[in-house]
Write an enzyme that holds these catalytic residues in place. Structure first.
Site, PDB file in Angstrom:
ATOM      1  N   LYS A  97       0.845  -1.189   0.000  1.00 30.18           N
ATOM      2  CA  LYS A  97       0.000   0.000   0.000  1.00 30.18           C
ATOM      3  C   LYS A  97       0.886   1.247   0.000  1.00 30.18           C
ATOM      4  O   LYS A  97       1.832   1.339   0.797  1.00 30.18           O
ATOM      5  CB  LYS A  97      -0.902   0.002   1.236  1.00 30.18           C
ATOM      6  CG  LYS A  97      -1.914  -1.131   1.277  1.00 30.18           C
ATOM      7  CD  LYS A  97      -3.087  -0.864   0.380  1.00 30.18           C
ATOM      8  CE  LYS A  97      -4.204  -1.866   0.593  1.00 30.18           C
ATOM      9  NZ  LYS A  97      -5.415  -1.553  -0.187  1.00 30.18           N
ATOM     10  N   LYS A 144     -13.969  -6.530  -7.245  1.00 29.82           N
ATOM     11  CA  LYS A 144     -14.396  -6.849  -5.885  1.00 29.82           C
ATOM     12  C   LYS A 144     -15.899  -7.147  -5.927  1.00 29.82           C
ATOM     13  O   LYS A 144     -16.711  -6.236  -6.114  1.00 29.82           O
ATOM     14  CB  LYS A 144     -14.131  -5.685  -4.936  1.00 29.82           C
ATOM     15  CG  LYS A 144     -12.667  -5.464  -4.574  1.00 29.82           C
ATOM     16  CD  LYS A 144     -12.549  -4.302  -3.595  1.00 29.82           C
ATOM     17  CE  LYS A 144     -11.142  -4.216  -3.008  1.00 29.82           C
ATOM     18  NZ  LYS A 144     -10.133  -3.848  -4.007  1.00 29.82           N
TER      19      LYS A 144
END
Length: 391
Positions: free
Chosen positions: A157, A260
C-alpha cells in the site's frame, strides 16, 4: 419447490489487529468488520452469503441493510438488483450457493461462460503489506516473511506517507525480495502531477502494476496517466462509481480491472466486466474487501471462473495473482475451516456451491442480534442461475 426461506443476522468479526484503511473517507483504524450473514434455504439445503459494508461515506450501515430486508425481503430475493451492491452481492451469493448445491457443481461452474473450472483448481494469490507497515526496514522484513510463506506476488500500500517514503519502501522491498512481483496500491491517493512523478520514480523497481493511482471519479486523468506510464495501471475504486466501469473500458483508462464482488454488486456483474475487459485485451484480477471466508469463497469462485474463461478464449490471467488472502487479517471467522492461502495459492473447494461449511457456533458467538426471516419466491433461484449463465 413451493418457495425459499431467507434468514439474516447481524454479526461483528474482530480483526487480528487494527487495520489501517487507505480508502478516502474511511476510519483511520479498522478493528472489526460488521454486517449481515444471510442464509437462503429450500427446506433441504442452505445457501450462504454475507454483506459486510465498508465503513465509507455513502455506504449503507448494517442497520440500514437489515431495515431494507425487513421492509422488502421477498422483492429483493426476487430481484437482487434493487438492493445496494453489498446486499445484492450477498443475496446473489446465497442463491447461487444453493443452486450449486442442488446441481452438485461448484458455483464457479455456474459463473463461467465456457469450460467450467475443475474442482481443486489452484490459483495464485498475493500477499499484502499495509500502508502502516513502518519504515523501509520493516517493509523489507514483512516482504521476506511473505516470500518465505510462498507468496510470489507482494502488494504494498502506498500514497499515505509521501512519495519519498513510498520510494524508499519500494526500494527496500525490491532489495529484500528480488524475485517477487511487486504490486502497488495507492487507493486514489495521488493527484495527476504526483502520480506522473511516482511512475517515473518507481519504474526502475520492476513494478507489476499500480492499483487506482488517482481518485476514483477522474477516469480522464487515469487514461492520461496510462498513456505515459511504463507501469501497467489498474482500476479498482473507479469501477464502483455509477457508470465507472463502462467509462474505464470505453476510454482505455486501465490495463487491468480489479474486481471486488461486494463493491460491484455480485459475481455476475463482475464476470460480465471481466468478459468485456477480455474483449479489449484488458486483464482482470479478483480481490476481497477483508471479508469472512464466506466472502472469500465467493471471490475465489469468481476468480476460478474468470481464469477458466480466459483460458478458453486463448489467454490467461497474464501471470497475475488474485487478492484473496485478506482472511489472514481476521481474528475470528464464520466457517468451520477458514479459507486461507497455502504456499501463496488457494484451491477451489471440491464441495458444490461455495464449497465451505458455515460454523453455527461461530455465528452465534459473533452475532449482535437475533435471526430475522422472510419468505422468497422459488423463481428467484432460476432467475439467478439464468443471469449467471447469461454473464
Amino acid at each position: 419447490m413451493s418457495g425459499l426461506g431467507l434468514r439474516w443476522r447481524p454479526v461483528r468479526l474482530p480483526l487480528a489487529s487494527a487495520h489501517r484503511s487507505a480508502l478516502p473517507g474511511a476510519a483511520a483504524d479498522l478493528r472489526v468488520r460488521e454486517g449481515l450473514v444471510l442464509a437462503c434455504g429450500d427446506g433441504t439445503r442452505t445457501g450462504w452469503g454475507e454483506a459486510l459494508p465498508l465503513p465509507l461515506p455513502g455506504q449503507p450501515t448494517p442497520a440500514e441493510l437489515s431495515g431494507l430486508l425487513a421492509e422488502g425481503a421477498p422483492e429483493l430475493v426476487e430481484d437482487p438488483r434493487r438492493a445496494p451492491p453489498v446486499l445484492r452481492c450477498a443475496l446473489e451469493s446465497a442463491l447461487l450457493d444453493l443452486a450449486g448445491q442442488i446441481r452438485g457443481v461448484p458455483m464457479a461452474a455456474l459463473i463461467a461462460s465456457r469450460e467450467p473450472p475443475r474442482p481443486g483448481a489452484s490459483l495464485e494469490v498475493n500477499g499484502v503489506i499495509d500502508a502502516d507497515a513502518g519504515p523501509p526496514a520493516e517493509v523489507a522484513r514483512a516482504g521476506r516473511a511473505l516470500a518465505h510463506a510462498g507468496f510470489g506476488t507482494l502488494k504494498l500500500k502506498v500514497g499515505a506517507a509521501g512519495l519519498a517514503v513510498d520510494v524508499a519502501r519500494v526500494e527496500a522491498l525490491r532489495g529484500a525480495c528480488p524475485g517477487a512481483r511487486l504490486r502497488l496500491d495507492a487507493n486514489g491517493a495521488w493527484r495527476e502531477p504526483l502520480a506522473r512523478l511516482a511512475v517515473e520514480r518507481l519504474a526502475p523497481h520492476r513494478i507489476e502494476l499500480i492499483e487506482q493511482p488517482l481518485p476514483a471519479g477522474d477516469v480522464a486523468a487515469l487514461r492520461r496517466l496510462r498513456e505515459i506510464s511504463s507501469i501497467p495501471i489498474a482500476a479498482d475504486e473507479a469501477l464502483w462509481e455509477e457508470g465507472g466501469a463502462t467509462r474505464v473500458l470505453a476510454e482505455d483508462a486501465a490495463d487491468v480491472l480489479v474486481l471486488k464482488p461486494a463493491a460491484l454488486g455480485g459475481v455476475i456483474r463482475a464476470a460480465e466486466l471481466a468478459a468485456s475487459a477480455r474483449c479489449r485485451r484488458v486483464g482482470a484480477v479478483v480481490t476481497t474487501t477483508v471479508d469472512s471466508s464466506l466472502g472469500t469463497a465467493l471471490a475465489l469462485q469468481l476468480a476460478a471462473a474468470v481464469e477458466s474463461d480466459a483460458a478458453a478464449h486463448g489467454g490467461g490471467a497474464g501471470g497475475r495473482a488474485h487478492g484473496l488472502a485478506t482472511g489472514l487479517a481476521l481474528g475470528e471467522d464464520l466457517v468451520v475451516a477458514p479459507l486461507l492461502p497455502g504456499g501463496g495459492r488457494m484451491a477451489l473447494p471440491a464441495a458444490p456451491g461455495l464449497g465451505i461449511a458455515p460454523d453455527g457456533g461461530a455465528i452465534e458467538r459473533l452475532a449482535t442480534g437475533p435471526w430475522s426471516e422472510a419468505p422468497g419466491p422459488a423463481s428467484a433461484l432460476d432467475r439467478a442461475v439464468a443471469d449467471a449463465g447469461a454473464g
